[in-house]
Write a protein that holds these residues in place. Sequence first.
Motif, mmCIF file in Angstrom:
data_model
loop_
_atom_site.group_PDB
_atom_site.id
_atom_site.type_symbol
_atom_site.label_atom_id
_atom_site.label_comp_id
_atom_site.label_asym_id
_atom_site.label_seq_id
_atom_site.Cartn_x
_atom_site.Cartn_y
_atom_site.Cartn_z
ATOM 1 N N GLU A 6 0.835 -1.209 0.000
ATOM 2 C CA GLU A 6 0.000 0.000 0.000
ATOM 3 C C GLU A 6 0.867 1.256 0.000
ATOM 4 O OE1 GLU A 6 -0.441 -2.465 2.374
ATOM 5 O OE2 GLU A 6 -2.123 -3.429 1.348
ATOM 6 N N ASP A 9 2.306 1.656 -3.462
ATOM 7 C CA ASP A 9 1.285 2.152 -4.371
ATOM 8 C C ASP A 9 1.041 3.642 -4.160
ATOM 9 O OD1 ASP A 9 -0.788 1.664 -6.425
ATOM 10 O OD2 ASP A 9 -2.146 2.247 -4.780
ATOM 11 N N GLN A 10 0.959 4.059 -2.904
ATOM 12 C CA GLN A 10 0.727 5.472 -2.593
ATOM 13 C C GLN A 10 1.892 6.331 -3.086
ATOM 14 O OE1 GLN A 10 0.359 6.275 1.589
ATOM 15 N NE2 GLN A 10 -0.576 8.275 1.236
ATOM 16 N N ALA A 12 4.036 5.561 -5.497
ATOM 17 C CA ALA A 12 4.033 5.525 -6.961
ATOM 18 C C ALA A 12 2.997 6.484 -7.527
ATOM 19 C CB ALA A 12 3.767 4.099 -7.449
ATOM 20 N N ARG A 13 1.811 6.524 -6.934
ATOM 21 C CA ARG A 13 0.775 7.447 -7.398
ATOM 22 C C ARG A 13 1.185 8.897 -7.184
ATOM 23 N NH1 ARG A 13 -4.019 5.071 -8.620
ATOM 24 N NH2 ARG A 13 -4.243 2.898 -8.005
ATOM 25 N N ARG A 14 1.787 9.192 -6.033
ATOM 26 C CA ARG A 14 2.216 10.557 -5.737
ATOM 27 C C ARG A 14 3.295 11.004 -6.732
ATOM 28 N NH1 ARG A 14 2.533 10.529 -0.077
ATOM 29 N NH2 ARG A 14 4.448 9.359 -0.291
ATOM 30 N N ALA A 16 3.849 9.727 -9.772
ATOM 31 C CA ALA A 16 3.248 9.820 -11.109
ATOM 32 C C ALA A 16 2.451 11.115 -11.246
ATOM 33 C CB ALA A 16 2.368 8.606 -11.376
ATOM 34 N N ASN A 17 1.711 11.496 -10.210
ATOM 35 C CA ASN A 17 0.945 12.741 -10.254
ATOM 36 C C ASN A 17 1.866 13.953 -10.340
ATOM 37 O OD1 ASN A 17 -1.572 11.541 -10.191
ATOM 38 N ND2 ASN A 17 -1.725 11.613 -7.964
#
Length: 96
Positions: A6, A9-10, A12-14, A16-17
Amino acid sequence: MPMTPEDLDQLARRRANAKLGWYLHTVAFVLVNALIFAMSRYAFGTRPWSVYPLLGWGLGLVLHGVSVFLLGTGSGLRERMVQREREALQRRQDRS
């Protein structure tokens, strides 16, 4: 301490954003400055005033890129620096 799926994932999303935000910033920079250049060249005479917003905004774009790609959370530079600090602290603790 290893990261949980988790957490990964968090992060990676941060990341990528943040990168997507920089890419959108770059597209806006190119489009707006092309329009400003065209206006300065064809609508308002040949005075090269369009270089000033280009330089100012360009500096902001470069700083944004540095913060995203070099200094951002999980970036390679930051992670290497953290790893070096961990190793130095571990060596210091092992000597004590």
